[in-house]
Design a protein around this motif. Sequence first.
Motif, PDB file in Angstrom:
ATOM      1  N   ARG A 243       0.835  -1.208   0.000  1.00 47.18           N
ATOM      2  CA  ARG A 243       0.000   0.000   0.000  1.00 47.18           C
ATOM      3  C   ARG A 243       0.871   1.259   0.000  1.00 47.18           C
ATOM      4  O   ARG A 243       0.611   2.209  -0.745  1.00 47.18           O
ATOM      5  N   ALA A 244       1.908   1.248   0.812  1.00 47.14           N
ATOM      6  CA  ALA A 244       2.786   2.425   0.884  1.00 47.14           C
ATOM      7  C   ALA A 244       3.498   2.655  -0.452  1.00 47.14           C
ATOM      8  O   ALA A 244       3.588   3.800  -0.936  1.00 47.14           O
ATOM      9  N   GLN A 245       3.962   1.580  -1.069  1.00 48.86           N
ATOM     10  CA  GLN A 245       4.671   1.738  -2.353  1.00 48.86           C
ATOM     11  C   GLN A 245       3.721   2.199  -3.456  1.00 48.86           C
ATOM     12  O   GLN A 245       4.104   3.007  -4.308  1.00 48.86           O
ATOM     13  N   LEU A 246       2.506   1.676  -3.426  1.00 45.64           N
ATOM     14  CA  LEU A 246       1.538   2.123  -4.437  1.00 45.64           C
ATOM     15  C   LEU A 246       1.181   3.594  -4.216  1.00 45.64           C
ATOM     16  O   LEU A 246       0.942   4.343  -5.171  1.00 45.64           O
ATOM     17  N   GLY A 247       1.183   3.999  -2.946  1.00 47.80           N
ATOM     18  CA  GLY A 247       0.964   5.422  -2.633  1.00 47.80           C
ATOM     19  C   GLY A 247       2.039   6.284  -3.284  1.00 47.80           C
ATOM     20  O   GLY A 247       1.765   7.356  -3.814  1.00 47.80           O
ATOM     21  N   GLU A 248       3.267   5.787  -3.252  1.00 48.26           N
ATOM     22  CA  GLU A 248       4.365   6.540  -3.893  1.00 48.26           C
ATOM     23  C   GLU A 248       4.201   6.574  -5.409  1.00 48.26           C
ATOM     24  O   GLU A 248       4.491   7.567  -6.060  1.00 48.26           O
ATOM     25  N   THR A 249       3.749   5.456  -5.961  1.00 46.66           N
ATOM     26  CA  THR A 249       3.594   5.389  -7.425  1.00 46.66           C
ATOM     27  C   THR A 249       2.435   6.257  -7.921  1.00 46.66           C
ATOM     28  O   THR A 249       2.571   6.999  -8.881  1.00 46.66           O
ATOM     29  N   TYR A 250       1.290   6.110  -7.266  1.00 45.85           N
ATOM     30  CA  TYR A 250       0.077   6.751  -7.799  1.00 45.85           C
ATOM     31  C   TYR A 250      -0.308   8.035  -7.064  1.00 45.85           C
ATOM     32  O   TYR A 250      -1.200   8.747  -7.499  1.00 45.85           O
ATOM     33  N   GLY A 251       0.330   8.272  -5.929  1.00 46.71           N
ATOM     34  CA  GLY A 251      -0.011   9.463  -5.136  1.00 46.71           C
ATOM     35  C   GLY A 251      -0.971   9.124  -4.016  1.00 46.71           C
ATOM     36  O   GLY A 251      -1.821   8.236  -4.166  1.00 46.71           O
ATOM     37  N   GLU A 252      -0.812   9.832  -2.909  1.00 49.17           N
ATOM     38  CA  GLU A 252      -1.613   9.538  -1.705  1.00 49.17           C
ATOM     39  C   GLU A 252      -3.101   9.813  -1.894  1.00 49.17           C
ATOM     40  O   GLU A 252      -3.933   9.283  -1.168  1.00 49.17           O
ATOM     41  N   ASP A 253      -3.428  10.678  -2.870  1.00 45.92           N
ATOM     42  CA  ASP A 253      -4.863  10.934  -3.088  1.00 45.92           C
ATOM     43  C   ASP A 253      -5.544   9.709  -3.694  1.00 45.92           C
ATOM     44  O   ASP A 253      -6.700   9.420  -3.406  1.00 45.92           O
ATOM     45  N   LEU A 254      -4.824   8.952  -4.512  1.00 49.67           N
ATOM     46  CA  LEU A 254      -5.412   7.752  -5.117  1.00 49.67           C
ATOM     47  C   LEU A 254      -5.201   6.514  -4.241  1.00 49.67           C
ATOM     48  O   LEU A 254      -6.044   5.611  -4.215  1.00 49.67           O
ATOM     49  N   VAL A 255      -4.088   6.449  -3.549  1.00 48.88           N
ATOM     50  CA  VAL A 255      -3.825   5.314  -2.648  1.00 48.88           C
ATOM     51  C   VAL A 255      -3.445   5.860  -1.270  1.00 48.88           C
ATOM     52  O   VAL A 255      -2.264   6.021  -0.954  1.00 48.88           O
ATOM     53  N   PRO A 256      -4.438   6.144  -0.437  1.00 46.93           N
ATOM     54  CA  PRO A 256      -4.158   6.701   0.893  1.00 46.93           C
ATOM     55  C   PRO A 256      -3.369   5.722   1.764  1.00 46.93           C
ATOM     56  O   PRO A 256      -3.423   4.507   1.546  1.00 46.93           O
ATOM     57  N   SER A 257      -2.649   6.261   2.737  1.00 48.36           N
ATOM     58  CA  SER A 257      -1.761   5.412   3.545  1.00 48.36           C
ATOM     59  C   SER A 257      -2.506   4.647   4.644  1.00 48.36           C
ATOM     60  O   SER A 257      -1.897   3.871   5.374  1.00 48.36           O
ATOM     61  N   THR A 258      -3.793   4.865   4.756  1.00 53.64           N
ATOM     62  CA  THR A 258      -4.585   4.003   5.634  1.00 53.64           C
ATOM     63  C   THR A 258      -5.739   3.459   4.792  1.00 53.64           C
ATOM     64  O   THR A 258      -6.070   4.029   3.758  1.00 53.64           O
ATOM     65  N   GLY A 259      -6.319   2.392   5.250  1.00 54.28           N
ATOM     66  CA  GLY A 259      -7.484   1.860   4.540  1.00 54.28           C
ATOM     67  C   GLY A 259      -7.120   0.877   3.451  1.00 54.28           C
ATOM     68  O   GLY A 259      -5.990   0.397   3.354  1.00 54.28           O
TER      69      GLY A 259
END
Length: 603
Positions: A243-259
């Motif tokens: 989840r954290a790595q996808l957040g870096e790839t797609y941005g926290e708005d699309l992949v939030p760091s919780t949930g």
Amino acid sequence: MRIFFFLLVATIGLAACQQTPAPADELTPLSDPVEFLQDVESQSLELAKEAGAAYWVRATHITPDTAVLASKAGERQLAFQSKVIEQARQLKDLPMDAESARAIELILRGSSLPAPDDAAKRAELSTLATELEGIYGAGKYCDPKTNVCSTLPELENVLAKSRDYAEQLNAWAGWRTISPPMRPMYERFVELANEGAREVGAKDLGDLWKGGYDMGVAEFEQESERLWNQVEPLYEELHCHVRAQLGETYGEDLVPSTGSIPAHLLGNMWSQSWGNIYDLLEPYPGVASLDVNKALVEQNYDAVRMTQTAEAFFTSLGLPELPDSFWTNSMLTKPADRDVVCHASAWDLDNGNDPRIKQCVEVNEEQLSTLHHELGHIYYYLMYKEQRPLFKGGAHDGFHEAIGDTIVLSMTPAYLKAKGLVPEVIQSQQATINEQMKLALDKIAFLPFGKLIDQWRWQVFSGAISPESYNAGWWNLRTRYQGIAPAVERTEADFDPGAKYHIPGNTPYTRYFLSHVMQFQFHKALCEAAGYEGPLHNCSIYDSKAAGEKLGQMLSMGASQPWPEAMYALTGQREMDASPIIDYFQPLMGYLQEQNKDRQCGW
Ligand code: X8Z
Ligand code: ZN
């Protein structure tokens, strides 16, 4: 159509194969179990050939005509099956030898699709089963924006390769447009199959399925729960990091760091195995290239050569070559001119004499693994060929699913290097973490998925999930177990379970969860048999005749004994156990815990 001939019920996970229609009468002596069993087996063998042919042709030519042929064959088979179960129930308490008692017990387990005794309902059920699988097999998504229609393999490729959020979402949601028409059909299917299950003495179809493991229904539920509890912490660490790595790839708005993680970003149509996004997760970039896809394409591999590569692993163990008929009769590529069921399967036609696979092979690593998976089924068929028909099956269905995958665990970098599929072998802590990450994205990511599919079905069959909440119930479980969520709204106008093969194909799924646990037990035991010493993740049993001997012995037992005996023959223990998979991934877990230490994990 996923009707299994009752003889082979417990095992042939994949093959829509051993079907045996028969005139439902004339099963003679009801006082002698031995004669009864001989009669059942000889009738079924005679008829299995015809039914197998009908199903094979259906799965490789989806047309209205083959639907008629397959559902008629299925109908006769279901009738035979009900009759035989009824008669076996009358005989089961008579004194008899142990072998006959085991055979009767296997008959009484029933099949994954029991039919009501009523002829009209039986015909309706058989037609529904045929049509559901046909809708899945022929499914295409026609994009309204481009007017381009795409098949499932094409849409899967988008998810595997694209890193464009919207493009992936379009493929993900697009495939799910094929399944809403299944919803009323599935509802009726559940009613009828449940009726069939009750007639053979089960509470519902879920309980019938849970009864196939040489233990009570409640005990089996606890057992699968126990195994899940053992592996859940591994999954949570992996989920957190991905989840954290996808957040870096797609941005926290699309992949939030919780949930939950958006379901379409994991490289796979069902988010069930995530190896395709290894490039986004590679812990130590550039250390030990593991890009098998590139090598396969560059070296002009095709479907046949990939299959031969898989066969060569099995023969290196001392197992036999595949018969010529395998090569002439299998379907290894997707025909351009007709609809087929592309979902890979292995078929035991003609009583072990005509084993085949059906797979729309594409030249990539995932498909190479699937070929080994399918050949695992084929080698089981070949090795238990001499058993009596009722014992031609896996020790339980998870055993059948685990054989080929066990071999894949031996496809280490050193093995791949020897095959020319990776350029070099690097021995270092960093290389180990890279390798383990790649494998964990497939094997650890799969675990909750493997568990939840039947969690949904068991609840559907028991009525705990009603037709009005089929889709909501599905997403509740997807979120609870996997921590994923749909990125576009889902409603009860959708039927997302139907977009996964095994739902319209009526193939029980807990077998794959068990297989993912057991394949690490098997790998460990075979490495010991091969005399290997060292960390398990570096072991390959390639070329070990000692390992092959041990494997072959277990396979040749078929279903002749309760599965703990087969487990014992291979591993020296009588239980399913997640310790080997946990131990195997110890190095990676250390890395993940370190990466996750300042993160808030869970969802
Ligand atoms: O269905 C299969 C095999 C055939 S038994 C290709 N598998 C499951 C799936 O694709 O969902 C193998 C792993 C899980
Ligand atoms: Zn399989």
